[in-house]
Write a protein that holds these residues in place. Structure first.
Motif, short mmCIF file in Angstrom:
data_model
loop_
_atom_site.label_atom_id
_atom_site.label_comp_id
_atom_site.label_asym_id
_atom_site.label_seq_id
_atom_site.Cartn_x
_atom_site.Cartn_y
_atom_site.Cartn_z
N THR A 15 0.85 -1.18 0.00
CA THR A 15 0.00 0.00 0.00
C THR A 15 0.89 1.23 0.00
OG1 THR A 15 -1.64 -1.21 1.28
CG2 THR A 15 -1.88 1.18 1.20
N TRP A 16 0.65 2.14 -0.93
CA TRP A 16 1.50 3.32 -1.07
C TRP A 16 1.07 4.39 -0.08
CZ3 TRP A 16 5.58 3.14 -4.46
CH2 TRP A 16 6.33 4.30 -4.55
N ASP A 17 1.44 4.18 1.18
CA ASP A 17 1.17 5.16 2.23
C ASP A 17 2.19 4.97 3.35
OD1 ASP A 17 0.32 2.98 3.77
OD2 ASP A 17 -1.80 3.41 3.49
N ASP A 18 2.02 5.69 4.45
CA ASP A 18 2.99 5.66 5.55
C ASP A 18 3.07 4.32 6.27
OD1 ASP A 18 3.70 8.23 4.98
OD2 ASP A 18 2.34 9.12 6.46
N SER A 19 2.14 3.41 6.02
CA SER A 19 2.20 2.11 6.69
C SER A 19 3.31 1.23 6.07
CB SER A 19 0.85 1.39 6.62
OG SER A 19 0.50 1.10 5.28
N PHE A 20 3.82 1.61 4.93
CA PHE A 20 4.94 0.91 4.29
C PHE A 20 6.06 1.92 4.03
CE2 PHE A 20 1.65 -2.16 3.37
CZ PHE A 20 2.31 -3.37 3.47
N PRO A 21 6.86 2.23 5.05
CA PRO A 21 7.91 3.25 4.87
C PRO A 21 9.01 2.83 3.89
CG PRO A 21 8.12 2.20 7.00
CD PRO A 21 6.84 1.70 6.40
#
Length: 63
Positions: A15-21
């Protein structure tokens, strides 16, 4: 809308968001595997054989 891409190393969904730094990678491990592939020249960017010479030769004094 949430953007989901596949990890370039293991193809796991990311997922392209902050949950995958580590994005676009799913983990630090996959990021390091990819870095190692570049260091081992398993990945390359195509170019002309003389491109590198052109870039660095202008810094050298004439002989």
């Amino acid at each position: 809308m949430t953007l989901t891409v596949n990890c370039p190393t293991c193809k796991a969904p990311v997922t392209w968001d902050d949950s995958f730094p580590e994005r676009p990678f799913c983990s630090h491990r996959c990021r390091l595997i990819d870095l190692g592939a570049w260091a081992a020249e398993e990945h390359v960017i195509e170019g002309r054989a003389d491109d590198e010479q052109d870039v660095f030769s202008e810094d050298l004094p004439e002989r």
